[in-house]
Each structure stands twice: as structure tokens, then as C-alpha cells.
Design an enzyme around this catalytic site. Sequence first.
Site, PDB file in Angstrom:
ATOM      1  N   ARG A  48       0.773  -1.113   0.041  1.00 18.48           N
ATOM      2  CA  ARG A  48      -0.093   0.085   0.090  1.00 18.48           C
ATOM      3  C   ARG A  48       0.900   1.255   0.111  1.00 18.48           C
ATOM      4  O   ARG A  48       0.176   2.514  -0.368  1.00 18.48           O
ATOM      5  CB  ARG A  48      -0.994  -0.053   1.081  1.00 18.48           C
ATOM      6  CG  ARG A  48      -2.060   1.141   1.150  1.00 18.48           C
ATOM      7  CD  ARG A  48      -3.274   0.836   1.935  1.00 18.48           C
ATOM      8  NE  ARG A  48      -3.043   0.433   3.365  1.00 18.48           N
ATOM      9  CZ  ARG A  48      -2.221   1.039   4.319  1.00 18.48           C
ATOM     10  NH1 ARG A  48      -2.177   2.445   4.008  1.00 18.48           N
ATOM     11  NH2 ARG A  48      -1.917   0.611   5.402  1.00 18.48           N
ATOM     12  N   TYR A 102     -14.062  11.509 -20.070  1.00 25.16           N
ATOM     13  CA  TYR A 102     -14.431   9.992 -19.807  1.00 25.16           C
ATOM     14  C   TYR A 102     -15.543  10.042 -18.815  1.00 25.16           C
ATOM     15  O   TYR A 102     -15.462  10.646 -17.618  1.00 25.16           O
ATOM     16  CB  TYR A 102     -13.193   9.383 -19.383  1.00 25.16           C
ATOM     17  CG  TYR A 102     -13.516   7.842 -18.858  1.00 25.16           C
ATOM     18  CD1 TYR A 102     -13.792   6.884 -19.787  1.00 25.16           C
ATOM     19  CD2 TYR A 102     -13.406   7.657 -17.529  1.00 25.16           C
ATOM     20  CE1 TYR A 102     -13.998   5.525 -19.455  1.00 25.16           C
ATOM     21  CE2 TYR A 102     -13.820   6.257 -17.106  1.00 25.16           C
ATOM     22  CZ  TYR A 102     -13.990   5.309 -18.039  1.00 25.16           C
ATOM     23  OH  TYR A 102     -14.437   4.075 -17.756  1.00 25.16           O
ATOM     24  N   ASP A 174      -5.256  13.268 -19.160  1.00 23.79           N
ATOM     25  CA  ASP A 174      -5.906  11.750 -19.186  1.00 23.79           C
ATOM     26  C   ASP A 174      -5.262  11.568 -20.616  1.00 23.79           C
ATOM     27  O   ASP A 174      -5.941  11.996 -21.657  1.00 23.79           O
ATOM     28  CB  ASP A 174      -7.456  11.662 -19.125  1.00 23.79           C
ATOM     29  CG  ASP A 174      -7.731  10.304 -19.050  1.00 23.79           C
ATOM     30  OD1 ASP A 174      -7.140   9.529 -19.716  1.00 23.79           O
ATOM     31  OD2 ASP A 174      -8.787   9.653 -18.541  1.00 23.79           O
ATOM     32  N   LYS A 199      -6.276  -0.115 -20.545  1.00 24.15           N
ATOM     33  CA  LYS A 199      -6.541   0.084 -22.003  1.00 24.15           C
ATOM     34  C   LYS A 199      -5.369  -0.199 -22.458  1.00 24.15           C
ATOM     35  O   LYS A 199      -4.640  -1.407 -22.766  1.00 24.15           O
ATOM     36  CB  LYS A 199      -7.100   1.458 -22.361  1.00 24.15           C
ATOM     37  CG  LYS A 199      -8.133   2.098 -21.590  1.00 24.15           C
ATOM     38  CD  LYS A 199      -9.629   1.309 -21.704  1.00 24.15           C
ATOM     39  CE  LYS A 199     -10.394   1.399 -20.455  1.00 24.15           C
ATOM     40  NZ  LYS A 199     -10.983   2.678 -19.997  1.00 24.15           N
TER      41      LYS A 199
HETATM   42  C1  LIG Z   1     -11.207   3.522 -19.029  1.00 19.31           C
HETATM   43  C2  LIG Z   1     -10.961   4.883 -18.840  1.00 19.31           C
HETATM   44  C3  LIG Z   1     -10.590   5.668 -17.759  1.00 19.31           C
HETATM   45  C4  LIG Z   1     -10.927   4.835 -16.525  1.00 19.31           C
HETATM   46  O1  LIG Z   1     -10.071   3.587 -16.045  1.00 19.31           O
HETATM   47  P1  LIG Z   1     -10.359   2.228 -15.172  1.00 19.31           P
HETATM   48  O2  LIG Z   1      -9.346   1.638 -15.540  1.00 19.31           O
HETATM   49  O3  LIG Z   1     -11.738   1.841 -16.171  1.00 19.31           O
HETATM   50  O4  LIG Z   1     -10.784   2.741 -13.791  1.00 19.31           O
HETATM   51  C5  LIG Z   1     -10.288   6.930 -17.629  1.00 19.31           C
HETATM   52  N1  LIG Z   1     -10.096   7.461 -18.699  1.00 19.31           N
HETATM   53  C6  LIG Z   1     -10.376   7.017 -20.071  1.00 19.31           C
HETATM   54  C7  LIG Z   1     -10.031   7.870 -21.178  1.00 19.31           C
HETATM   55  C8  LIG Z   1     -10.622   5.763 -20.145  1.00 19.31           C
HETATM   56  O5  LIG Z   1     -10.676   5.177 -21.470  1.00 19.31           O
END
Ligand SMILES: *Cc1c(COP(=O)(O)O)cnc(C)c1O
Length: 392
Positions: A48, A102, A174, A199
Site C-alpha cells: 500500500r 471520460y 488523461d 486500456k
Molecule cells: C477507461 C478509462 C478511464 C478509467 O479507467 P479504469 O481503469 O476503468 O478505472 C479513464 N479515462 C479514460 C479515457 C478511459 O478510457
Amino acid sequence: MYHKSHGLNTVCTHAGELEDSQYKGAVSPLYMSTSYAFEDVEVKRYPRYFNTPNQVALAKKMAALEHGEEALIFGSGMAAVSTSLMAFLHKGDHVVFQNTLYGGTSNLVVEEFEKFGIEYSFTTGSSPEEFEAEIKDNTKVIYIETPSNPLLTITDVKAVAEIAKRHNLVSMIDNTFASPVNQNPIDFGIDVVIHSATKYMGGHSDILAGTVISSEKHIDTIFQLAKNFGGSLSDYTVWMLERSIKTMGLRVKAQNKNAQKLAKYLENHPDVARVYYPGLESHPDHELAKAQMKGFGGMLSFELRDGLDSSFFSKSLKLIKSSMSLAGVESTIVAPTLTSHALLTPEEREKQGIKNGLLRFSVGIEDKKDLIADIEQALKVVRTEVKELQDN
Ligand SMILES: *Cc1c(COP(=O)(O)O)cnc(C)c1O
């Protein structure tokens, strides 16, 4: 051993790797311990605290990939997003968000921020002027997402980073849709880079993870909150993610190439009304994308021509799967109106330019000819249905 001068695929394969000094194995050993001897009082290792051997090794790879100083690995993309934001925002502070966020991030903001006394604004568009217009005296953070979901609009990363610097704000991005293969925002002056590693980094639709990359100073600020929030990733998944990233450069470049070809094919197809892909010259932000991206990514969206049922089309696909998630080696398709943007009112969707029949296509690494054959057979099914309805 990894060196700063190494190219992308070498970084993907080797940066941060652990040495197996005992058996000289080819890959990083996996240390699953949650308990470590207390010999060295300086380093209290505990999962952690984000400091187990595998976590530290993968964080080095992340930092190298995004040209940052340090990184943290989280249990999900949203853990990385929420912890990074909350680390810089206090009661009474204000944050500027891009309008096309998102879904999970916009839910976090709209559902949770009020109870912490944090104020926020969404921009009306994604031009630099529209970001600057929302800045107030108590603004602390500016947060962007480019390419955006689902219309792949492009925000000028350098211009927003400059605005943030001028107003003494922390800039965050992001960078999930681009992946570090196609876009490195720190090179343009962005302070904090966030990824859902679920992703492109994971890339095989079998890992939930997130990461944040920044300067040593900012990572320390985020870490102070992160250890209390408790969102670190378990070491087994850390190890899996390290393995996945070894092929990220190869995968994402193959996806870029497939997506570019499919975008062109769809754009020239009489059954397709419109294609949204930053690699197309018809995309309004194509020049900007060219200036700040190394590749245009594997995500595209499109609309079928009037009269063709997009949900029947999706159901008729045999190779391309319907799926909420994205960025795996397998191609997937989704209707944002029914999923990520289902909670918006039709008016709000209209305002963002999201048509009811819009389909978001996450292009995989399959052979282009097989993807096109699948689309052709599904379009044929849909056209036949229209004809039968007309004949009856
Ligand atoms: C999937 C996604 C997230 C969130 O990610 P998780 O791993 O599902 O928590 C944030 N931003 C974008 C652009 C995403 O495609």
C-alpha cells in the site's frame, strides 16, 4: 540495462526491469511478499506504500515511457484520476475540466466534489481560450483529455500547459486514448499525466490498472494522499502489466496503421455518413493532431447513413465484438449513446455533437482485410433488412 537514449520498443521491453540475480531468468522476478524485514528503517516496504520491488520497477518503466521523473501504479484508472485530483484540490478550491470527459471522471466530479467543498467548471469547447475563460481566483487545477471520447476532438496540449503555467495552476491530462506511444504531454509542458492502464498499456482486456507520471515533487504530493486512500495495485497484476507493456509499441503502432486504413475505407463507403478520426484530413483538428501526436491512435467513430440501423449493424458483426471497453488487441465496437454517454440527456448529447447512431470503434491488430470483410457482411445484412421493410 535500460538507458535514456533507448528507443520506444527498448524502453517498453527493458526500462525498470528487475534482475534475477539468483537464477538469471529472462524476466523480472515476481515478489509477492506483503511483509518485508525491517532492517533498513529508511524503506518500510509494504504494497500500500507503492514501494514493493515490482511496483517500483514498473513505475520506472512508466516514468521512462512518459518522459517524467517518477510514477505511481494504481488499482484502476479511476484510482489514479481521483487520487491525483484530490491531492491538489482542497476545500474552497476550483478546477477547470474539459467538457468532453471520460464518463467515470465526469461522474466523480458531478457526484462527489460538492461534499468536499470543491468547485468546478466545464469548458464549453476545447480551444485554449475556452479553458482560460473558466479560470477563477481560486482555480488550482486544469484538466484535459485528448483525443477525447467519443468524437476524437483534439485539445492543444502545449497551449493549455502554457495557460496553466501563466496562472500558476497544476495541469493534468488523461492520456489514455493516445497511449505513451502516440503522445507524451510532459514534452509539451503538462505537469501530471494519467493513464487508465486497463486500456493500451494492458492491451489484452485482462488487466485493471492505472498510473500517474509526473515530477518527483508532484508524485510525492500524490503519494501522500495515495497511501491513505489505499488504491495501489497488487504485485501479481503489476507483474502482468510489466509483461503487457513489452509489446505496447508493437501493438499500438499496428493499431494506428489499421485504424488509419479503416478510417479511409469507411470515409469512402457509400453507407457511411461521417467518420471521426484525427488521422483523416477531413478531421477539423488534423493539423493540431499532427503537431502533437506521433501516431493518430486506434480509436475512431462513425455514423451510418440515414436509414441504416446502427445497433442492428453492431449485432450483425461476427468478428468485431460489441464491448464497453477498448484498446485490446481485438477490435470492438460500442454505441456511446447506450453506454458511456447514456446518462446524458438527448439535448446534452446533441450539444456535444453525439448523434444517436454514432458507433465508437476500437481497432485491434487483426488483418485489415478480415475487419473490412466483417463490416461488409454486416452492412449487407442491414441493407437487406431495409429493402425487405420497403418491399412489405
Ligand atoms: C477507461 C478509462 C478511464 C478509467 O479507467 P479504469 O481503469 O476503468 O478505472 C479513464 N479515462 C479514460 C479515457 C478511459 O478510457
